[in-house]
Design an enzyme around this catalytic site. Structure first.
Site, short mmCIF file in Angstrom:
data_model
loop_
_atom_site.label_atom_id
_atom_site.label_comp_id
_atom_site.label_asym_id
_atom_site.label_seq_id
_atom_site.Cartn_x
_atom_site.Cartn_y
_atom_site.Cartn_z
CD GLU A 71 -125.51 91.01 -11.70
OE1 GLU A 71 -124.79 91.76 -11.02
OE2 GLU A 71 -126.51 91.40 -12.26
CG LEU B 117 -120.70 89.43 -19.72
CD1 LEU B 117 -120.08 88.75 -18.51
CD2 LEU B 117 -121.75 88.53 -20.33
CG ASN C 188 -125.92 95.83 -17.13
OD1 ASN C 188 -124.82 95.30 -16.97
ND2 ASN C 188 -126.31 96.89 -16.47
CB CYS C 189 -124.45 90.05 -16.74
SG CYS C 189 -125.29 89.39 -18.14
CB VAL C 190 -121.41 93.53 -14.54
CG1 VAL C 190 -120.38 93.70 -13.44
CG2 VAL C 190 -120.98 92.42 -15.48
#
Lengths: 426, 127
Positions: A113, A209, A241-243
């Site tokens: 990411e 995530l 939010n990591c994606v």
């Protein structure tokens, strides 16, 4: 509700013995900040670095970007329900270190990411290349599960930004901006002849995530609700939010939501900006039905003529986007949707995973499948080896000379669905 | 409700709140099985494209459908067909999970798919 933003323009950031802001320069006592972040028992080590516009620096993988702010007048504190009490924010005055940001980096899962290049062609695709960035690199304790790791990084970023924001508490602002939203009835009386417009913001809420928090509440557990737009400017919404780096909304995006800013700019001139509705993007289809029903119901209740709907993410949220659009249009309210596209590398495929004839006014943030070549940088902050396994990367993405060939989706903020982009087709 | 999944985490540890039908196969294979069951009258309960991890990145997919059957649910069919088209679109690009076939990465993909569908199972179970 009225909020003033006191902007303090920042043109440099440096490490020093005493943390302070002077003449547009942020000085940071690195050891003091690190000690503050290491209070979290899930963090094993913290290191800090600085990345400035124009430098030959690549930051990756980027998790979140946060603008330092501090409340100087009015109720509550920034990031309510998370770092401050749950008091309602969005009124009084907030000072902003404009031109600076905290960038967090950490390898939560293998395929992470987010690239931010501070110069070269990649810099044009991310707004964060134009900021003076304090990069916080956190390593978790051994064996920490992904969700706990994400939370530790999320809090480290917010704490670091708050630490910097506090330095601006007693400073005089270089510029003061003012934003006001009246009550429903006062708003109708103020501009009776202008079209009434609301903003529907969809928040990423699919789960692990892929979460967003509002006043500390996990938004997937909430019904669709309303906020004063100025609440965003005090950190009412933060990103977990990591994606999907290109089209996720970082906390910086939420604080500086361009839809809100532009609607305020046109308020009283072309339109009457009534307020905003926030809704979620859950995986369970009945949740989608309920949430989009509520978006339409609240838009109708506000008596608006039009709404702007912004999306966050890919695939599953396309369905929420279309449900919101279709149901609000069915109430006789005009809609404009903001999204981005996965139209294939040649741009020839269908852009979204859902569609409806009522979605006839669309703004796009760009095609996330477009391939870009990012030349090598002299310095990489974070984990260079993730290039092959980064979203939008592929086997061989990382070339022997350090250049990276990736799809645009690897670049943080590249196809942002709030329209917070530097490039346009115009 | 029935969980159609190729995620080994559910094979090892099925969720007691639903009937788990584990299948070996690809992400796309799971979509096709779900499409066929929709044609048999099952209703889609979770979005097939859950998660921002793209179909050419993760090998795992878990989808919830109704246990009971009725007449063909056109909305379900539309969503699954759109999802298959989207999956095929991504498959034209380099498939990453072949390369990513490392235990740690696969475990992460499995964990995310599991985490997302668990939220949907919890929502469905609270009704």
């Amino acid at each position: 509700m009225k909020l003033e933003l006191g902007n303090i323009f920042i043109h440099d950031i440096q490490f020093d013995r005493l943390s302070r802001v002077e003449k547009g320069i942020i000085y940071i006592n690195e050891e003091e900040l690190k000690a503050h972040l290491l209070e979290d028992e899930n963090i094993r080590s913290v290191s800090c670095d600085i990345a400035k516009p124009g430098e030959s620096v690549r930051i990756m993988p980027v998790k979140d970007v946060i603008e330092p702010r501090v409340k100087v007048e009015g109720e509550g504190g920034v990031f309510p329900g998370i770092l401050s009490k749950v008091d309602t924010v969005g009124s009084g005055r907030t000072n902003v270190l404009k031109g600076a940001a905290v960038v967090t980096t950490g390898k939560i899962v293998g395929f992470q990411e987010g690239i931010v290049d501070m110069s070269g062609p990649g810099a044009d695709y991310t707004p964060f290349s134009k900021l003076n960035n304090l990069v916080v690199i956190c390593e978790p304790i051994e064996g920490l599960k992904q969700h706990a790791h994400e939370k530790a990084l999320r809090f480290a970023g917010l704490k670091a930004a708050t630490y910097l924001g506090q330095l601006a508490k007693d400073l005089e602002a270089d510029e003061v901006e003012s934003f006001e939203t009246l009550s429903l009835i006062e708003g109708i009386r103020q501009y009776p002849d202008l079209p009434r417009v609301a903003y529907v913001q969809m928040l990423q809420t699919q789960g692990l995530l892929h979460d967003t928090y509002v006043y500390g509440v996990d938004m997937k557990q909430s019904l669709t609700t309303m906020l004063y737009p100025t609440e965003l400017m005090d950190g009412a919404i933060i990103s977990g939010n990591c994606v999907s780096a290109c089209d996720k909304n970082t906390t910086y995006h939420h604080l500086n939501n361009p839809v809100v800013r532009d609607l305020y700019a046109k308020h009283g001139k072309e339109l009457n900006f009534v307020g905003m509705i926030i809704t979620n993007e859950n995986v369970y289809l009945a949740d989608k039905e309920r949430s989009s029903d509520w978006s339409a119901k609240l838009a109708e209740f506000l008596g608006v003529d039009g709404v702007i709907i912004s999306q966050e993410g890919f695939g599953n949220p396309d369905t929420d986007l279309i449900m919101n659009c279709k149901k609000i249009e069915a109430k006789g309210i005009k809609t404009v949707i903001i999204t981005d596209e996965y139209a294939g590398r040649d741009g020839a495929s269908q852009s979204l995973a859902d569609a409806d004839a009522s979605a006839d006014a669309v703004v796009t943030g760009g095609n996330a499948n477009m391939v870009v070549n990012l030349p090598p940088m002299e310095k990489v902050i974070g984990h260079v080896k993730v290039a092959d396994t980064i979203a939008g990367g592929f086997d061989g993405s990382l070339r022997p000379d350090g250049s990276i060939v990736v799809e645009l989706q690897a670049i943080t903020g590249a196809t942002n669905e709030l329209g917070f982009n530097r490039l346009s087709a115009r | 409700m029935i969980l159609i999944t190729n995620n080994p985490k559910f094979q090892k540890d099925p969720d007691p709140r639903c009937d788990t039908e584990y299948m070996a196969g690809s992400y796309r294979d799971v979509l096709i099985v779900v499409r066929d069951m929709i044609h048999q009258g099952h209703k889609l309960l979770s979005h097939p494209l859950s998660g921002s991890v793209k179909p050419n990145e993760t090998p795992y997919k878990s989808i919830l459908i109704s246990k009971s059957t009725g007449s063909l649910d056109v909305d379900s069919l539309q969503i699954i067909e759109d999802s298959i088209s989207t999956c095929d679109k991504f498959m034209k690009n380099p498939v990453k999970y072949g390369y990513n076939n490392q235990d740690a990465l696969l475990a992460d993909f499995s964990e995310i798919d599991h985490g997302l569908i668990e939220v949907a199972i919890a929502s469905a179970s609270s009704r």
